[in-house]
Design an enzyme around this catalytic site. Structure first.
Site, PDB file in Angstrom:
ATOM      1  N   GLU A 134      58.008  56.586  13.737  1.00  0.00           N
ATOM      2  CA  GLU A 134      57.190  56.266  12.571  1.00  0.00           C
ATOM      3  C   GLU A 134      56.610  57.537  11.963  1.00  0.00           C
ATOM      4  O   GLU A 134      56.537  57.685  10.737  1.00  0.00           O
ATOM      5  CB  GLU A 134      56.065  55.313  12.957  1.00  0.00           C
ATOM      6  CG  GLU A 134      56.511  53.943  13.403  1.00  0.00           C
ATOM      7  CD  GLU A 134      55.347  53.032  13.727  1.00  0.00           C
ATOM      8  OE1 GLU A 134      55.077  52.105  12.948  1.00  0.00           O
ATOM      9  OE2 GLU A 134      54.679  53.274  14.770  1.00  0.00           O
ATOM     10  N   TYR A 183      41.714  53.384 -12.662  1.00  0.00           N
ATOM     11  CA  TYR A 183      42.553  52.863 -11.581  1.00  0.00           C
ATOM     12  C   TYR A 183      43.838  53.661 -11.434  1.00  0.00           C
ATOM     13  O   TYR A 183      44.439  53.686 -10.347  1.00  0.00           O
ATOM     14  CB  TYR A 183      42.848  51.380 -11.747  1.00  0.00           C
ATOM     15  CG  TYR A 183      43.394  50.944 -13.095  1.00  0.00           C
ATOM     16  CD1 TYR A 183      44.702  51.222 -13.480  1.00  0.00           C
ATOM     17  CD2 TYR A 183      42.590  50.217 -13.963  1.00  0.00           C
ATOM     18  CE1 TYR A 183      45.195  50.810 -14.698  1.00  0.00           C
ATOM     19  CE2 TYR A 183      43.078  49.793 -15.193  1.00  0.00           C
ATOM     20  CZ  TYR A 183      44.383  50.087 -15.557  1.00  0.00           C
ATOM     21  OH  TYR A 183      44.865  49.675 -16.777  1.00  0.00           O
ATOM     22  N   GLU A 212      43.751  51.218  11.368  1.00  0.00           N
ATOM     23  CA  GLU A 212      42.296  51.132  11.312  1.00  0.00           C
ATOM     24  C   GLU A 212      41.686  52.478  10.905  1.00  0.00           C
ATOM     25  O   GLU A 212      40.753  52.527  10.101  1.00  0.00           O
ATOM     26  CB  GLU A 212      41.731  50.696  12.678  1.00  0.00           C
ATOM     27  CG  GLU A 212      42.047  49.264  13.068  1.00  0.00           C
ATOM     28  CD  GLU A 212      43.384  49.101  13.769  1.00  0.00           C
ATOM     29  OE1 GLU A 212      43.591  48.049  14.385  1.00  0.00           O
ATOM     30  OE2 GLU A 212      44.228  50.025  13.700  1.00  0.00           O
ATOM     31  N   ARG A 266      13.620  68.562  19.026  1.00  0.00           N
ATOM     32  CA  ARG A 266      12.703  67.472  19.322  1.00  0.00           C
ATOM     33  C   ARG A 266      12.688  67.208  20.822  1.00  0.00           C
ATOM     34  O   ARG A 266      13.734  67.084  21.462  1.00  0.00           O
ATOM     35  CB  ARG A 266      13.146  66.208  18.570  1.00  0.00           C
ATOM     36  CG  ARG A 266      12.537  64.888  19.050  1.00  0.00           C
ATOM     37  CD  ARG A 266      11.128  64.683  18.531  1.00  0.00           C
ATOM     38  NE  ARG A 266      10.570  63.451  19.053  1.00  0.00           N
ATOM     39  CZ  ARG A 266      10.628  62.273  18.436  1.00  0.00           C
ATOM     40  NH1 ARG A 266      11.261  62.158  17.271  1.00  0.00           N
ATOM     41  NH2 ARG A 266      10.072  61.207  18.961  1.00  0.00           N
ATOM     42  N   ARG A 296       5.636  66.237  18.082  1.00  0.00           N
ATOM     43  CA  ARG A 296       7.067  66.345  17.831  1.00  0.00           C
ATOM     44  C   ARG A 296       7.331  67.284  16.665  1.00  0.00           C
ATOM     45  O   ARG A 296       6.550  67.337  15.709  1.00  0.00           O
ATOM     46  CB  ARG A 296       7.684  64.976  17.578  1.00  0.00           C
ATOM     47  CG  ARG A 296       7.208  64.302  16.309  1.00  0.00           C
ATOM     48  CD  ARG A 296       7.151  62.810  16.445  1.00  0.00           C
ATOM     49  NE  ARG A 296       6.011  62.374  17.218  1.00  0.00           N
ATOM     50  CZ  ARG A 296       5.647  61.101  17.331  1.00  0.00           C
ATOM     51  NH1 ARG A 296       6.347  60.157  16.739  1.00  0.00           N
ATOM     52  NH2 ARG A 296       4.604  60.761  18.046  1.00  0.00           N
ATOM     53  N   ASP A 315      10.303  63.768  13.435  1.00  0.00           N
ATOM     54  CA  ASP A 315      10.434  62.352  13.753  1.00  0.00           C
ATOM     55  C   ASP A 315      11.029  61.655  12.534  1.00  0.00           C
ATOM     56  O   ASP A 315      10.464  61.722  11.438  1.00  0.00           O
ATOM     57  CB  ASP A 315       9.066  61.761  14.097  1.00  0.00           C
ATOM     58  CG  ASP A 315       9.173  60.323  14.566  1.00  0.00           C
ATOM     59  OD1 ASP A 315      10.200  59.966  15.159  1.00  0.00           O
ATOM     60  OD2 ASP A 315       8.226  59.544  14.343  1.00  0.00           O
ATOM     61  N   ASP A 342      12.623  57.916  11.214  1.00  0.00           N
ATOM     62  CA  ASP A 342      12.762  56.496  11.519  1.00  0.00           C
ATOM     63  C   ASP A 342      13.382  55.753  10.348  1.00  0.00           C
ATOM     64  O   ASP A 342      13.013  55.975   9.188  1.00  0.00           O
ATOM     65  CB  ASP A 342      11.395  55.869  11.814  1.00  0.00           C
ATOM     66  CG  ASP A 342      10.826  56.295  13.152  1.00  0.00           C
ATOM     67  OD1 ASP A 342      11.598  56.353  14.131  1.00  0.00           O
ATOM     68  OD2 ASP A 342       9.621  56.571  13.222  1.00  0.00           O
TER      69      ASP A 342
END
Length: 277
Positions: free
Chosen positions: A21, A53, A73, A201, A210, A213, A215
């Protein structure tokens, strides 16, 4: 939201697990659905105001010619990502790759994979209380801005706040940012952890000092509850150092659990503080 679609685009490539292949190659069929907005193109009748397109088709053809992977995939994920980067008008893409000549010893019409990617709006908070605080924060924001998986980023001003939880430490410099990303919540968490690690950290004391940080507060209207990640941030409603900078850049962003805007959450917290004083 409008849509542009491409059906059964024929492209030649050398993707597959088996050596023949990779050596001989084969024909693939591509379906591509693009969510975009072309109201401006309708008004102007100008190709520059929409996703071309034709260029999308050429991009797909060249990508298939110039890359080789074992798994469809992997091809689908990489190609969808590159298309999102290359064409800024794409808000969501669904890509299907069909392999009609796959080496399967029985009759079939086609096999393949399908993947969808979308730019999703995210809010994060950030803070530092180890010098140089501003440098740590600014470096992290610059790295996020430079990441191709992040776009349309807006950063709040930094504010100085008292420590939360563990109070025997220096004041914090805090802020918030909103942006769009095609990273999954888990991928975004990994990226933020990498930035924290780059800033050296150290996690020794819960809520302790710290350098950096970061989040995740909100990720679109998603609710995530895993061992490593909870979205929306479980305590953001009680944190002035989170809501105050966030309301300055995204007052209308909606919390998917409380169904309140950030502005309303910040006002509610201020009322709560007043009643407690």
């Amino acid at each position: 939201m409008e849509e542009i679609f491409i059906k059964e685009l024929q492209v030649f490539g050398h993707h597959g697990v088996y050596e023949n292949e990779k050596t001989n190659g084969q024909m693939f069929l591509i379906d591509c659905e693009i969510e975009t907005e072309f109201s401006q193109a309708v008004a102007s009748d100008n190709l520059a105001e929409t996703v071309d397109y034709g260029n999308v088709c050429m991009f797909i053809k060249e990508y298939f010619s110039n890359h080789t992977y074992d798994l469809l995939e992997k091809v689908a994920d990489e190609l969808a990502t590159k298309l999102m980067y290359a064409f800024s008008g794409i808000s969501k893409i669904t890509l299907a790759i069909h392999k009609p000549n796959a080496p399967i010893p029985m009759e079939f019409q086609s096999v393949g994979v399908r993947i969808s990617k979308k730019w999703r709006k995210v809010a994060i908070s950030f803070g530092s209380n180890i010098e140089p605080k501003e440098e740590y924060l600014t470096n992290a924001m610059e790295k996020l801005i430079a990441n191709p998986a992040i776009r349309n980023m807006e950063v709040s001003e930094y504010i100085t706040t008292k420590p939360y939880g563990y109070t025997q430490q220096d004041d914090f410099l805090n802020g918030a940012a909103v942006f769009e990303t095609i990273l999954s919540p888990e991928q975004l968490l990994d990226l933020l952890h990498k930035l924290e690690n780059d800033a050296n950290r150290v996690r020794q004391i819960h809520w302790g000092p710290r350098t950096l940080d970061l989040d995740i507060l909100l990720y679109d209207d998603w609710c995530v509850n895993t061992k490593n990640l909870i979205i929306p941030h479980i305590d953001m409603k009680n944190r002035e150092f989170v809501l105050k900078p966030l309301v300055s850049i995204a007052p209308g962003m909606i919390h998917p659990v409380y169904h309140m805007t950030i502005l309303d959450m910040e006002r509610k917290l201020q009322v709560k503080k007043t009643l407690q004083e």
